[in-house]
Design a protein around this motif. Structure first.
Motif, PDB file in Angstrom:
ATOM      1  N   VAL A   1       0.849  -1.194   0.000  1.00  0.00           N
ATOM      2  CA  VAL A   1       0.000   0.000   0.000  1.00  0.00           C
ATOM      3  C   VAL A   1       0.888   1.249   0.000  1.00  0.00           C
ATOM      4  O   VAL A   1       1.830   1.350   0.794  1.00  0.00           O
ATOM      5  CB  VAL A   1      -0.932   0.010   1.232  1.00  0.00           C
ATOM      6  CG1 VAL A   1      -1.689   1.334   1.315  1.00  0.00           C
ATOM      7  CG2 VAL A   1      -1.913  -1.161   1.155  1.00  0.00           C
ATOM      8  N   VAL A   2       0.589   2.172  -0.900  1.00  0.00           N
ATOM      9  CA  VAL A   2       1.327   3.434  -0.990  1.00  0.00           C
ATOM     10  C   VAL A   2       0.397   4.561  -0.540  1.00  0.00           C
ATOM     11  O   VAL A   2      -0.562   4.880  -1.234  1.00  0.00           O
ATOM     12  CB  VAL A   2       1.827   3.710  -2.413  1.00  0.00           C
ATOM     13  CG1 VAL A   2       2.612   5.018  -2.463  1.00  0.00           C
ATOM     14  CG2 VAL A   2       2.683   2.549  -2.919  1.00  0.00           C
ATOM     15  N   PRO A   3       0.641   5.174   0.611  1.00  0.00           N
ATOM     16  CA  PRO A   3      -0.225   6.257   1.073  1.00  0.00           C
ATOM     17  C   PRO A   3      -0.211   7.434   0.094  1.00  0.00           C
ATOM     18  O   PRO A   3       0.831   7.784  -0.468  1.00  0.00           O
ATOM     19  CB  PRO A   3       0.395   6.656   2.422  1.00  0.00           C
ATOM     20  CG  PRO A   3       1.258   5.504   2.815  1.00  0.00           C
ATOM     21  CD  PRO A   3       1.731   4.890   1.552  1.00  0.00           C
ATOM     22  N   ALA A   4      -1.357   8.070  -0.095  1.00  0.00           N
ATOM     23  CA  ALA A   4      -1.471   9.181  -1.034  1.00  0.00           C
ATOM     24  C   ALA A   4      -0.556  10.341  -0.654  1.00  0.00           C
ATOM     25  O   ALA A   4      -0.076  11.071  -1.529  1.00  0.00           O
ATOM     26  CB  ALA A   4      -2.921   9.659  -1.103  1.00  0.00           C
ATOM     27  N   VAL A   5      -0.299  10.494   0.631  1.00  0.00           N
ATOM     28  CA  VAL A   5       0.522  11.622   1.068  1.00  0.00           C
ATOM     29  C   VAL A   5       1.955  11.511   0.560  1.00  0.00           C
ATOM     30  O   VAL A   5       2.644  12.518   0.389  1.00  0.00           O
ATOM     31  CB  VAL A   5       0.491  11.743   2.613  1.00  0.00           C
ATOM     32  CG1 VAL A   5       1.246  10.601   3.274  1.00  0.00           C
ATOM     33  CG2 VAL A   5       1.067  13.083   3.057  1.00  0.00           C
ATOM     34  N   MET A   6       2.417  10.281   0.272  1.00  0.00           N
ATOM     35  CA  MET A   6       3.779  10.132  -0.255  1.00  0.00           C
ATOM     36  C   MET A   6       3.905  10.833  -1.597  1.00  0.00           C
ATOM     37  O   MET A   6       4.846  11.594  -1.842  1.00  0.00           O
ATOM     38  CB  MET A   6       4.152   8.658  -0.395  1.00  0.00           C
ATOM     39  CG  MET A   6       5.633   8.457  -0.727  1.00  0.00           C
ATOM     40  SD  MET A   6       6.045   6.845  -1.403  1.00  0.00           S
ATOM     41  CE  MET A   6       5.629   7.104  -3.127  1.00  0.00           C
TER      42      MET A   6
END
Length: 445
Positions: free
Chosen positions: A80-85
Motif C-alpha cells: 500500500v502506498v499512502p497518497a501523502v507520499m
C-alpha cells in the motif's frame, strides 16, 4: 500531430550536420531492425485529439498488476502506498532538487536523507547508514568492495547462490574487474544456504540474503558463526520483512544492505529503486557513498550537512570509496514518508499482515498436494515461497487468462534455480484473491 518538442525548420539538418550524419536513419543504425517501432499505423491528416484517442486505446491494452489478481514478487513487491507520499514527492522543492552541495539552501533535502539514514539504522539494528544507493544490487556490490578495502590481503568472497540473481550477476561483473574470486554457495534440502562450504580463514566476505530468493528465511546466527573473521553481509530484498524478522545487526553482522523498494515505491516497470547500506561504526570511513550528518550553525541552531562523502566527485578518484555519483534521494524521501506514517507499530503490523496472508495461502495450497507441491514446506518463510512445477511459464499463462498473475517463474530469473513459481503475498492481497488462486491451481496445475 504537433509534438511538444517538434524541431523547427532547419533544426533537424543542423543537428545532423553537428553529429556528422547525413540522415536520421544513420543515427539509429545501431538499433536492430526487429525491435524498432517503424511507422505507426496512423492515417495522414488526423486531428490532434483523434491521435490522442487512438494512443489512449493502445495504452489501455497494457495490463497492470492493479487490473488483475497479482502475486508477483521476486525482488519487486506491491504494498500500500499512502497518497501523502505522492503529495510530498511532487512538491517542486523536492521533485526538482539537485544534489545538496550547498547545505544553506538544502536543509529540507538533507534532513529528509538524515531521517532515512535513521530509519535504516532502526530497521537493521546497525549504528550507521549511508544516504542510499541505486538499488539492492549496487548495495551488495558496495558491501563486498568495502570488505576488500578493509581486508586487501584476501580475495575470496563466499556468496550464496540464493541472493537475487540480478544482484549476483551485478556482483560477478564488479568482482571480475576488482580481481575478487567469487565462490558461490549451493543450498541444502531445506532451501537454505549450505554453510559447510565456507572457509572463513580464506574469506574476505560472506554474503547471504534473508529471506533468500526462494523465500526461505536463513539462519543468520549460523551464518555469522560460519563467517568467522570474514565480513558478514546480510542482503534484504523485501525490506518489510525487517518489521518481523530479527535483522543482521542483532546477530553481529558487519553489513546489512539491500533494497527499500517495498516501503512505498511502486513496481514502475522495474525502477527506480532505492538501495540501503548499514554497517558498524568502525567502518564509517570506508562506507561507500554519502553520509548526512547533524551539526549546529553559527547561531547554535540544528543544521544538516554532507559529511564523510568519500566518493569520486568529492576527492581524488584513487581514494574514493565508491564510483556511484549520486543517491536516490527522491526515492529515499518516499521511503522516509511511508516509514514516518507507519511508525514502529505500523511497520510490524504491515509485516504481520503480509506474513499471515502468505501462511494462509501456503496452508490452502498444501491441501492440493501432490498436484501442487510446496518446494520447502517445513522451512520458515516470510511472504514469499516457491511452488514446484515443470512448466512454470505455461502454468502462469493459463492463470493469466483467468485474470491472475500467479507469480514469477524461476526460469525467468536464473537457470540454476529449481523450476517453479515464486508466489509473493502482501497486505494488498485479500483472502478472496488467495482463494481464487487456490481454486485456479487446483484446476490448472
Amino acid at each position: 500531430m504537433m509534438h511538444r518538442y517538434q524541431p523547427g525548420a532547419g533544426d533537424r539538418q543542423r543537428i545532423l550536420q553537428f553529429l556528422g550524419l547525413k540522415s536520421p536513419e544513420e543515427l539509429f543504425a545501431a538499433i536492430p531492425q526487429e525491435v524498432r517501432v517503424g511507422e505507426l499505423p496512423l492515417p495522414l491528416g488526423m486531428a490532434e485529439e483523434e491521435v490522442r484517442r487512438v494512443f489512449r486505446e493502445w495504452a489501455a491494452a497494457n495490463v497492470t498488476a492493479e487490473e488483475k489478481v497479482s502475486f508477483l514478487g521476486a525482488g519487486v513487491y506491491r504494498h500500500v502506498v499512502p497518497a501523502v507520499m505522492d503529495a510530498v514527492l511532487s512538491r517542486a522543492e523536492f521533485f526538482t532538487a539537485y544534489t545538496p552541495y550547498q547545505p544553506e539552501v538544502s536543509q529540507g533535502t538533507l534532513q529528509a536523507i538524515f531521517e532515512f539514514q535513521t530509519y535504516v539504522c532502526l530497521l537493521t539494528e546497525m549504528p550507521v547508514a549511508n544516504a542510499s544507493l541505486y538499488d539492492g544490487a549496487t548495495a551488495v556490490v558496495e558491501a563486498v568492495l568495502m570488505a576488500a578495502r578493509l581486508r586487501p590481503e584476501k580475495r575470496k568472497v563466499f556468496v550464496s547462490r540464493l541472493i537475487h540473481p540480478d544482484y549476483l550477476a551485478t556482483l560477478r561483473t564488479y568482482a571480475e574487474a576488482a580481481e575478487l574470486e567469487l565462490l558461490e554457495l549451493p543450498w541444502d534440502g531445506a532451501g537454505r544456504t549450505d554453510l559447510s562450504q565456507i572457509h572463513p580463514e580464506e574469506a574476505v566476505a560472506v554474503v547471504v540474503q534473508s529471506p533468500n530468493v526462494l523465500g526461505v528465511v536463513e539462519d543468520l546466527a549460523a551464518v555469522k558463526k560460519a563467517s568467522g573473521e570474514a565480513l558478514s553481509v546480510q542482503v534484504v530484498a523485501e525490506a518489510t520483512s525487517l518489521g518481523l524478522l530479527a535483522p543482521g545487526g542483532r546477530f553481529g553482522f558487519d553489513v546489512v544492505c539491500g533494497d527499500m523498494q517495498a516501503f512505498g515505491l511502486p513496481p514502475s516497470f522495474g525502477g527506480p529503486h532505492v538501495g540501503f547500506f548499514a554497517t558498524r561504526k568502525e567502518y564509517l570511513r570506508q562506507m561507500p557513498g554519502r553520509l548526512v550528518g547533524q551539526t549546529v550553525d553559527a547561531d547554535g541552531q540544528r543544521a544538516f550537512v554532507l559529511t564523510l562523502s568519500t566518493r569520486e566527485q568529492h576527492i581524488r578518484r584513487a581514494k574514493a570509496t565508491s564510483n556511484i555519483c549520486t543517491n536516490h534521494s527522491l526515492m529515499a524521501l518516499g521511503v522516509t514518508v511511508v516509514l514516518s506514517l507507519l511508525g514502529k507499530k505500523g511497520v510490524r503490523e504491515l509485516a504481520l499482515a503480509s506474513h499471515a496472508k502468505a501462511e494462509y495461502l501456503k496452508k490452502r495450497l498444501a491441501s492440493l498436494a501432490p498436484k501442487v507441491q510446496l518446494a520447502f514446506p517445513e522451512s520458515p518463510t516470510y511472504n514469499e515461497f516457491l511452488l514446484l512445477h515443470g512448466e512454470p511459464e505455461k502454468l502462469l499463462a493459463r492463470l493469466s487468462e483467468e485474470g491472475i498473475l500467479g507469480g514469477v517463474a524461476t526460469s525467468r530469473l536464473a537457470s540454476y534455480l529449481p523450476p517453479g513459481v515464486l508466489v509473493a503475498v502482501t497486505e494488498k492481497n485479500t483472502r478472496e484473491e488467495c482463494d481464487r488462486l487456490v481454486d485456479a491451481l487446483g484446476r490448472l496445475a
